[in-house]
Write a protein that holds these residues in place. Sequence first.
Motif, PDB file in Angstrom:
ATOM      1  N   ALA A 226       0.856  -1.192   0.000  1.00 36.08           N
ATOM      2  CA  ALA A 226       0.000   0.000   0.000  1.00 36.08           C
ATOM      3  C   ALA A 226       0.888   1.237   0.000  1.00 36.08           C
ATOM      4  N   GLY A 227       0.333   2.334  -0.502  1.00 35.10           N
ATOM      5  CA  GLY A 227       1.053   3.601  -0.485  1.00 35.10           C
ATOM      6  C   GLY A 227       2.029   3.796  -1.625  1.00 35.10           C
ATOM      7  N   ILE A 228       1.935   2.957  -2.653  1.00 32.67           N
ATOM      8  CA  ILE A 228       2.809   3.084  -3.820  1.00 32.67           C
ATOM      9  C   ILE A 228       1.933   3.280  -5.059  1.00 32.67           C
ATOM     10  N   ASP A 229       2.116   4.371  -5.736  1.00 33.54           N
ATOM     11  CA  ASP A 229       1.368   4.649  -6.963  1.00 33.54           C
ATOM     12  C   ASP A 229       2.059   3.940  -8.124  1.00 33.54           C
ATOM     13  N   ARG A 230       1.388   2.944  -8.645  1.00 28.76           N
ATOM     14  CA  ARG A 230       1.983   2.136  -9.706  1.00 28.76           C
ATOM     15  C   ARG A 230       2.316   2.975 -10.937  1.00 28.76           C
ATOM     16  N   GLU A 231       1.574   4.044 -11.162  1.00 24.26           N
ATOM     17  CA  GLU A 231       1.769   4.850 -12.370  1.00 24.26           C
ATOM     18  C   GLU A 231       2.830   5.936 -12.194  1.00 24.26           C
ATOM     19  N   SER A 232       3.339   6.091 -10.984  1.00 23.94           N
ATOM     20  CA  SER A 232       4.301   7.175 -10.758  1.00 23.94           C
ATOM     21  C   SER A 232       5.665   6.828 -11.367  1.00 23.94           C
ATOM     22  N   ARG A 233       6.468   7.852 -11.551  1.00 25.32           N
ATOM     23  CA  ARG A 233       7.779   7.662 -12.165  1.00 25.32           C
ATOM     24  C   ARG A 233       8.742   6.924 -11.253  1.00 25.32           C
ATOM     25  N   ILE A 234       8.452   6.910  -9.951  1.00 25.75           N
ATOM     26  CA  ILE A 234       9.386   6.274  -9.013  1.00 25.75           C
ATOM     27  C   ILE A 234       8.940   4.872  -8.608  1.00 25.75           C
TER      28      ILE A 234
END
Length: 595
Positions: A226-234
């Motif tokens: 949880a707390g991780i945006d799959r679409e983010s650059r990082i």
Amino acid sequence: MASVMTTHAKEWKPAQNTIMSRWAAGVTPENVWRDYPRPQMRRHNWLNLNGLWDYAITKKDAEIPAEWDGKILVPFPVESALSGVKKSVGGENALWYRRKVTIPEEWQGQRLILHFGAVDWRMTLWINGKQIGKHSGGCDAFSFDITDAVTAKLEADIVISVWDPTDDGYQPRGKQVNEPQGIWYTSVTGIWQTVWMEAVPQAHINSLKITPDVDNGKVRVEVETAGIDRESRIADKYFLHLAAISDNKTITRAAGNCFGDVLELEIPDAELWSPDNPFLYDLKVTLTRDDEPLDEVTSYFAMRKFHVKKDESGINRIYINGKPIFLFGTLDQGWWPGGLYTPPSDEAMRYDIEVLKELGMNCIRKHVKVEPLRYYYHCDRLGMIVWQDMPNGDKHISESDPDITRTAESETNFRAEWKAIVNMLYNNVSIAIWCPFNEGWGQFKTNEILEWTKQLDPTRLVDGPSGWTDRGGGDMYDMHNYPGPGMFPVEESRVSVLGEFGGLGLPLKGHLWWDKRNWGYRSFKTREELNDAYINLITKLPQLISKGLAAAIYTQTTDVEGEVNGLMTYDRKVLKLDADKVRPHHLKLYQNPPE
């Protein structure tokens, strides 16, 4: 905070009760249920919230109380003596809880998760006056992220309301009724397992799903984060790292991304789990970003496999790790005179399992109740196989009736709660059998539900159903026979099991819930008579085993309220059986062929 607790503790005492177990005398607000409640996903940063809370009983639709009725000892249900209250609530009322918590300063900047082991049945949570969420389900663990509602001073004013209609509703309730008698027991309302809080990083490990693969020497681990945006650059900078550990030595590792990949750990020359060798591997799961650890949990697993296949004679048997095994144990209600649903302590809960193990039993049928997660942890490490029932609810049918027709609301709730239970207990090594229905209690869409249960968990057997109203589905053809024993003929695709038998009663004065109204399938006057009758039943099992009987469950572990057919008294102070006499007869059941 400590001084306030001490002052309140002086005001608390158990309510008057007919009988109590020996562990009840040691319960205090300061020591109540201090053990970490989630053994298969452990962290260091946690806060135990068991102890004294404010409580109130109001009308069902009332607002948050302005005044409180007194103190209740969590996690004991309000109807129990150890709660200090011992009051019935009823479906027309609501039960309220309140406690103020100061959160450790070192938790600043992290996500704050409030966990509940179990609350019976429908609850609503407020933090600092803000409604956070609701939950329906009296048996499964659940949690809320309360971070955004906590004040800058790290203070949380926790308020909870609970409503439970007991047997006036459709919800799973097990043996709870508003008017206890015979095989039906006192109602349970509200918090009945540990309440606790933990701090986790913004990006953290949310759950584990662990599946051993004995045939291929692997264990598969699905990690939800949880707390991780799959679409983010990082997102691609986050990784999961797994380590399997045996005797404090890492034996294998695996790594992968955080977005649904199933990670596999090779387990070379795996040591297999069984009742005779309950070997557990440790598991460490670490979440990293740029190779820096963010979150870490520790768990455990075992290599074992349950399945059904034909033996050399063409008879279906239950197998563990490729070897036939006869399951023998007790029907276990899991009730306590002081705490009802809630054992007085972890030690007390563990005692029941240890007694059965000492008697030479290898299986417990956990009957229409789900225990705290620590119970299954003890079964895992002690080597006690579990046959897990779904708590019954809604209407009941007799042996010759068709399935009930549930309302859409009732069916949706059943499926939600059963799925939550199966998912919650999936990782526990000791569970071999799921049992959605018992004796026509709440039974609907029988074969559909059995097949759906198998889809939820293909790694275990499905009993369908236990006793009475068989529809031909599931992995097991299950007879109930009192006093028995007996069995159904062996079938082509299912094993024949004896899901309940025995029920031999012995009321012992000084250890009874009621002086009158005590009940057993057959009653005896002395321990000698009971032991002779019990041994007579057990010596009949080997002949049935030779014909194909795969399991037998004796009723029951302990007396419960008006039932006096336990191997132990309700207060656990007397073991009615002579262990030295009966254990050899139990051990003969596991010989192949049995004597």
